[in-house]
Design a protein around this motif. Structure first.
Motif, PDB file in Angstrom:
ATOM      1  N   ILE A   4      18.687  84.972  -1.197  1.00 39.26           N
ATOM      2  CA  ILE A   4      20.094  84.671  -1.448  1.00 39.26           C
ATOM      3  C   ILE A   4      20.697  85.748  -2.346  1.00 39.26           C
ATOM      4  CG2 ILE A   4      21.740  83.014  -2.377  1.00 39.26           C
ATOM      5  CD1 ILE A   4      19.683  80.846  -1.878  1.00 39.26           C
ATOM      6  N   PRO A   5      21.799  86.365  -1.912  1.00 38.79           N
ATOM      7  CA  PRO A   5      22.419  87.442  -2.680  1.00 38.79           C
ATOM      8  C   PRO A   5      22.931  86.937  -4.025  1.00 38.79           C
ATOM      9  CG  PRO A   5      23.408  87.226  -0.481  1.00 38.79           C
ATOM     10  CD  PRO A   5      22.531  86.049  -0.694  1.00 38.79           C
ATOM     11  N   LEU A   6      22.944  87.815  -4.998  1.00 37.83           N
ATOM     12  CA  LEU A   6      23.453  87.436  -6.311  1.00 37.83           C
ATOM     13  C   LEU A   6      24.939  87.079  -6.210  1.00 37.83           C
ATOM     14  CD1 LEU A   6      22.455  87.385  -9.265  1.00 37.83           C
ATOM     15  CD2 LEU A   6      23.609  89.560  -9.525  1.00 37.83           C
ATOM     16  N   GLY A   7      25.307  86.025  -6.908  1.00 38.81           N
ATOM     17  CA  GLY A   7      26.711  85.626  -6.896  1.00 38.81           C
ATOM     18  C   GLY A   7      27.068  84.725  -5.729  1.00 38.81           C
ATOM     19  N   LYS A   8      26.083  84.423  -4.889  1.00 40.49           N
ATOM     20  CA  LYS A   8      26.328  83.525  -3.752  1.00 40.49           C
ATOM     21  C   LYS A   8      25.502  82.267  -3.924  1.00 40.49           C
ATOM     22  CE  LYS A   8      29.055  85.849  -0.912  1.00 40.49           C
ATOM     23  NZ  LYS A   8      28.699  86.470   0.335  1.00 40.49           N
ATOM     24  N   VAL A   9      25.950  81.214  -3.276  1.00 41.16           N
ATOM     25  CA  VAL A   9      25.249  79.943  -3.377  1.00 41.16           C
ATOM     26  C   VAL A   9      25.126  79.306  -2.003  1.00 41.16           C
ATOM     27  CG1 VAL A   9      25.296  77.655  -4.400  1.00 41.16           C
ATOM     28  CG2 VAL A   9      26.182  79.603  -5.674  1.00 41.16           C
ATOM     29  N   LEU A  10      24.043  78.599  -1.781  1.00 34.17           N
ATOM     30  CA  LEU A  10      23.861  77.899  -0.508  1.00 34.17           C
ATOM     31  C   LEU A  10      23.686  76.416  -0.746  1.00 34.17           C
ATOM     32  CD1 LEU A  10      21.449  80.194   1.498  1.00 34.17           C
ATOM     33  CD2 LEU A  10      23.909  79.944   1.719  1.00 34.17           C
ATOM     34  N   LYS A  80      32.195  71.237 -10.141  1.00 38.09           N
ATOM     35  CA  LYS A  80      31.944  71.666  -8.769  1.00 38.09           C
ATOM     36  C   LYS A  80      32.053  73.179  -8.666  1.00 38.09           C
ATOM     37  CE  LYS A  80      33.863  67.381  -7.050  1.00 38.09           C
ATOM     38  NZ  LYS A  80      34.635  66.872  -8.159  1.00 38.09           N
ATOM     39  N   LEU A  81      31.411  73.757  -7.661  1.00 37.02           N
ATOM     40  CA  LEU A  81      31.450  75.197  -7.474  1.00 37.02           C
ATOM     41  C   LEU A  81      32.668  75.595  -6.655  1.00 37.02           C
ATOM     42  CD1 LEU A  81      27.725  75.672  -6.541  1.00 37.02           C
ATOM     43  CD2 LEU A  81      28.799  76.249  -8.686  1.00 37.02           C
ATOM     44  N   SER A  82      33.042  76.853  -6.739  1.00 41.50           N
ATOM     45  CA  SER A  82      34.107  77.365  -5.891  1.00 41.50           C
ATOM     46  C   SER A  82      33.618  77.340  -4.453  1.00 41.50           C
ATOM     47  CB  SER A  82      34.448  78.790  -6.298  1.00 41.50           C
ATOM     48  OG  SER A  82      34.780  78.806  -7.669  1.00 41.50           O
ATOM     49  N   LEU A  83      34.394  76.711  -3.602  1.00 42.28           N
ATOM     50  CA  LEU A  83      33.935  76.477  -2.237  1.00 42.28           C
ATOM     51  C   LEU A  83      33.742  77.749  -1.425  1.00 42.28           C
ATOM     52  CD1 LEU A  83      36.218  73.432  -1.485  1.00 42.28           C
ATOM     53  CD2 LEU A  83      33.810  73.453  -2.081  1.00 42.28           C
ATOM     54  N   ALA A  84      34.282  78.864  -1.885  1.00 46.36           N
ATOM     55  CA  ALA A  84      34.237  80.091  -1.086  1.00 46.36           C
ATOM     56  C   ALA A  84      32.922  80.835  -1.202  1.00 46.36           C
ATOM     57  CB  ALA A  84      35.380  81.007  -1.516  1.00 46.36           C
ATOM     58  N   ILE A  85      32.137  80.545  -2.214  1.00 47.92           N
ATOM     59  CA  ILE A  85      30.943  81.348  -2.442  1.00 47.92           C
ATOM     60  C   ILE A  85      29.767  80.971  -1.572  1.00 47.92           C
ATOM     61  CG2 ILE A  85      31.508  81.967  -4.777  1.00 47.92           C
ATOM     62  CD1 ILE A  85      30.041  79.673  -5.773  1.00 47.92           C
TER      63      ILE A  85
END
Length: 92
Positions: A4-10, A80-85
């Motif tokens: 998983i790339p840094l700054g991204k979330v799954l 909650k996380l930003s939905l775009a990431i």
DNA sequence: CAGATGACGGCCC
DNA sequence: GGGGCCGCCATCT
């Protein structure tokens, strides 16, 4: 997961799907809870489908994950996380 | 060995 | 929009 790339979330579902198991989100969580203390895996980049931390507020794991996420530049909105990431990540 | 549980998700009311 | 129910697989009682 380690990819998983840094700054991204799954989401759990995404991770499961990426591994070839469409409906095994729960299995991902089960696996994650078995992680050793000093694991190097970016487990904190995995959240539930609502984009929230999968721990109760005020819980230890919650704070640990939250701080790790912020440390990686991921912002939280009302628990909650930003939905775009997440969702924009595709396997190589 | 059988039943319950869990870092979840999707569909239906 | 919110809440409830069922499915899914590995582990733990």
């Amino acid at each position: 997961m380690a990819a998983i790339p840094l700054g991204k979330v799954l989401t759990y579902g995404q991770v499961a799907k990426l591994c070839g198991f469409p409906n095994h989100a729960r299995y991902v969580g089960t696996t994650l809870k078995c992680l050793p203390k000093g694991t190097t895996l970016p487990w904190h980049r995995v959240v539930n489908a609502k984009g929230e931390i999968s721990f109760p507020r005020g819980s230890e794991g919650y704070h640990r994950q939250l701080s790790l996420l912020e440390k990686e530049g991921i912002a939280i909105k009302n628990d909650k996380l930003s939905l775009a990431i997440y969702g924009s990540y595709s396997p190589s």
